[in-house]
Design a protein around this motif. Structure first.
Motif, mmCIF file in Angstrom:
data_model
loop_
_atom_site.group_PDB
_atom_site.id
_atom_site.type_symbol
_atom_site.label_atom_id
_atom_site.label_comp_id
_atom_site.label_asym_id
_atom_site.label_seq_id
_atom_site.Cartn_x
_atom_site.Cartn_y
_atom_site.Cartn_z
ATOM 1 N N GLU A 98 39.547 -57.928 133.966
ATOM 2 C CA GLU A 98 39.578 -58.437 132.595
ATOM 3 C C GLU A 98 39.292 -59.936 132.546
ATOM 4 O O GLU A 98 38.659 -60.420 131.618
ATOM 5 C CB GLU A 98 40.923 -58.143 131.933
ATOM 6 C CG GLU A 98 41.036 -56.746 131.394
ATOM 7 C CD GLU A 98 39.987 -56.451 130.326
ATOM 8 O OE1 GLU A 98 39.829 -57.247 129.375
ATOM 9 O OE2 GLU A 98 39.318 -55.420 130.445
ATOM 10 N N GLN A 99 39.756 -60.678 133.538
ATOM 11 C CA GLN A 99 39.444 -62.105 133.582
ATOM 12 C C GLN A 99 37.943 -62.319 133.728
ATOM 13 O O GLN A 99 37.367 -63.181 133.054
ATOM 14 C CB GLN A 99 40.175 -62.773 134.752
ATOM 15 C CG GLN A 99 41.654 -62.906 134.536
ATOM 16 C CD GLN A 99 42.331 -63.573 135.715
ATOM 17 O OE1 GLN A 99 41.724 -64.301 136.476
ATOM 18 N NE2 GLN A 99 43.617 -63.315 135.868
ATOM 19 N N ASP A 100 37.302 -61.523 134.604
ATOM 20 C CA ASP A 100 35.850 -61.622 134.766
ATOM 21 C C ASP A 100 35.130 -61.263 133.474
ATOM 22 O O ASP A 100 34.176 -61.927 133.068
ATOM 23 C CB ASP A 100 35.361 -60.707 135.888
ATOM 24 C CG ASP A 100 35.633 -61.264 137.260
ATOM 25 O OD1 ASP A 100 35.968 -62.461 137.365
ATOM 26 O OD2 ASP A 100 35.487 -60.508 138.237
ATOM 27 N N ARG A 101 35.582 -60.201 132.827
ATOM 28 C CA ARG A 101 34.956 -59.765 131.571
ATOM 29 C C ARG A 101 35.076 -60.843 130.496
ATOM 30 O O ARG A 101 34.107 -61.166 129.801
ATOM 31 C CB ARG A 101 35.617 -58.471 131.103
ATOM 32 C CG ARG A 101 34.968 -57.845 129.912
ATOM 33 C CD ARG A 101 35.569 -56.443 129.663
ATOM 34 N NE ARG A 101 35.349 -56.120 128.286
ATOM 35 C CZ ARG A 101 36.201 -56.337 127.296
ATOM 36 N NH1 ARG A 101 37.383 -56.853 127.535
ATOM 37 N NH2 ARG A 101 35.906 -56.027 126.061
ATOM 38 N N LYS A 102 36.270 -61.422 130.368
ATOM 39 C CA LYS A 102 36.485 -62.466 129.374
ATOM 40 C C LYS A 102 35.594 -63.679 129.668
ATOM 41 O O LYS A 102 34.961 -64.236 128.770
ATOM 42 C CB LYS A 102 37.956 -62.882 129.362
ATOM 43 C CG LYS A 102 38.288 -63.942 128.345
ATOM 44 C CD LYS A 102 39.765 -64.280 128.365
ATOM 45 C CE LYS A 102 40.100 -65.334 127.331
ATOM 46 N NZ LYS A 102 41.516 -65.682 127.345
ATOM 47 N N TRP A 103 35.539 -64.090 130.938
ATOM 48 C CA TRP A 103 34.727 -65.249 131.312
ATOM 49 C C TRP A 103 33.246 -65.002 131.028
ATOM 50 O O TRP A 103 32.542 -65.873 130.528
ATOM 51 C CB TRP A 103 34.948 -65.574 132.785
ATOM 52 C CG TRP A 103 34.135 -66.724 133.255
ATOM 53 C CD1 TRP A 103 33.056 -66.674 134.062
ATOM 54 C CD2 TRP A 103 34.312 -68.096 132.930
ATOM 55 N NE1 TRP A 103 32.552 -67.923 134.268
ATOM 56 C CE2 TRP A 103 33.303 -68.815 133.582
ATOM 57 C CE3 TRP A 103 35.234 -68.790 132.156
ATOM 58 C CZ2 TRP A 103 33.194 -70.188 133.482
ATOM 59 C CZ3 TRP A 103 35.109 -70.161 132.062
ATOM 60 C CH2 TRP A 103 34.104 -70.843 132.716
ATOM 61 N N ARG A 121 35.576 -68.319 141.264
ATOM 62 C CA ARG A 121 36.894 -68.476 141.882
ATOM 63 C C ARG A 121 36.767 -68.921 143.330
ATOM 64 O O ARG A 121 37.495 -69.808 143.779
ATOM 65 C CB ARG A 121 37.679 -67.164 141.816
ATOM 66 C CG ARG A 121 38.326 -66.916 140.491
ATOM 67 C CD ARG A 121 39.348 -65.790 140.572
ATOM 68 N NE ARG A 121 38.795 -64.535 141.042
ATOM 69 C CZ ARG A 121 38.251 -63.620 140.262
ATOM 70 N NH1 ARG A 121 38.159 -63.821 138.972
ATOM 71 N NH2 ARG A 121 37.787 -62.509 140.766
ATOM 72 N N THR A 122 35.847 -68.310 144.082
ATOM 73 C CA THR A 122 35.716 -68.676 145.491
ATOM 74 C C THR A 122 35.207 -70.103 145.640
ATOM 75 O O THR A 122 35.648 -70.825 146.539
ATOM 76 C CB THR A 122 34.796 -67.703 146.242
ATOM 77 O OG1 THR A 122 33.523 -67.642 145.589
ATOM 78 C CG2 THR A 122 35.397 -66.317 146.294
ATOM 79 N N MET A 123 34.299 -70.534 144.763
ATOM 80 C CA MET A 123 33.815 -71.906 144.821
ATOM 81 C C MET A 123 34.958 -72.875 144.516
ATOM 82 O O MET A 123 35.128 -73.889 145.193
ATOM 83 C CB MET A 123 32.673 -72.127 143.831
ATOM 84 C CG MET A 123 32.102 -73.532 143.903
ATOM 85 S SD MET A 123 30.774 -73.842 142.762
ATOM 86 C CE MET A 123 31.650 -73.902 141.208
ATOM 87 N N CYS A 124 35.764 -72.554 143.532
ATOM 88 C CA CYS A 124 36.888 -73.427 143.174
ATOM 89 C C CYS A 124 37.936 -73.459 144.279
ATOM 90 O O CYS A 124 38.566 -74.498 144.496
ATOM 91 C CB CYS A 124 37.495 -72.980 141.854
ATOM 92 S SG CYS A 124 36.420 -73.338 140.457
ATOM 93 N N HIS A 125 38.131 -72.344 144.981
ATOM 94 C CA HIS A 125 39.057 -72.350 146.122
ATOM 95 C C HIS A 125 38.558 -73.306 147.203
ATOM 96 O O HIS A 125 39.354 -74.038 147.806
ATOM 97 C CB HIS A 125 39.216 -70.947 146.705
ATOM 98 C CG HIS A 125 40.073 -70.038 145.897
ATOM 99 N ND1 HIS A 125 41.420 -70.256 145.720
ATOM 100 C CD2 HIS A 125 39.775 -68.918 145.217
ATOM 101 C CE1 HIS A 125 41.916 -69.296 144.953
ATOM 102 N NE2 HIS A 125 40.929 -68.474 144.642
#
Length: 81
Positions: A64-69, A5-9
């Protein structure tokens, strides 16, 4: 994951700056009508790309987003409930 997420930001911020530079240069070469059309088409294209490439995750918290990814990256997508 948070790192992704931080890289994409960062990529998004730099793309915005490049877009502002291009718009500043184009401002000198296009008339008002063409600028309006280019802006509209660029906005529509950005909306389309966002809709197609970004998954809907409003019902998930960040954990949950991290877990799914992580499960998708491990090849265990079918195991995620």
């Amino acid at each position: 994951p948070t790192e992704m997420r931080t890289m994409c930001h960062g990529i998004s911020a730099s793309a915005g700056k490049v877009g502002a530079l291009i718009a500043g240069v184009m401002f000198n070469y296009l008339n008002e009508e063409d600028l309006f059309l280019v802006s509209g088409y660029a906005s529509f294209l950005a909306c389309l790309i966002t809709h197609v490439t970004i998954p809907e995750t409003t019902s998930l918290d960040l954990y949950e987003q991290d877990r799914k990814w992580r499960m998708i990256m491990d090849g265990r997508k079918a195991e995620y409930y």
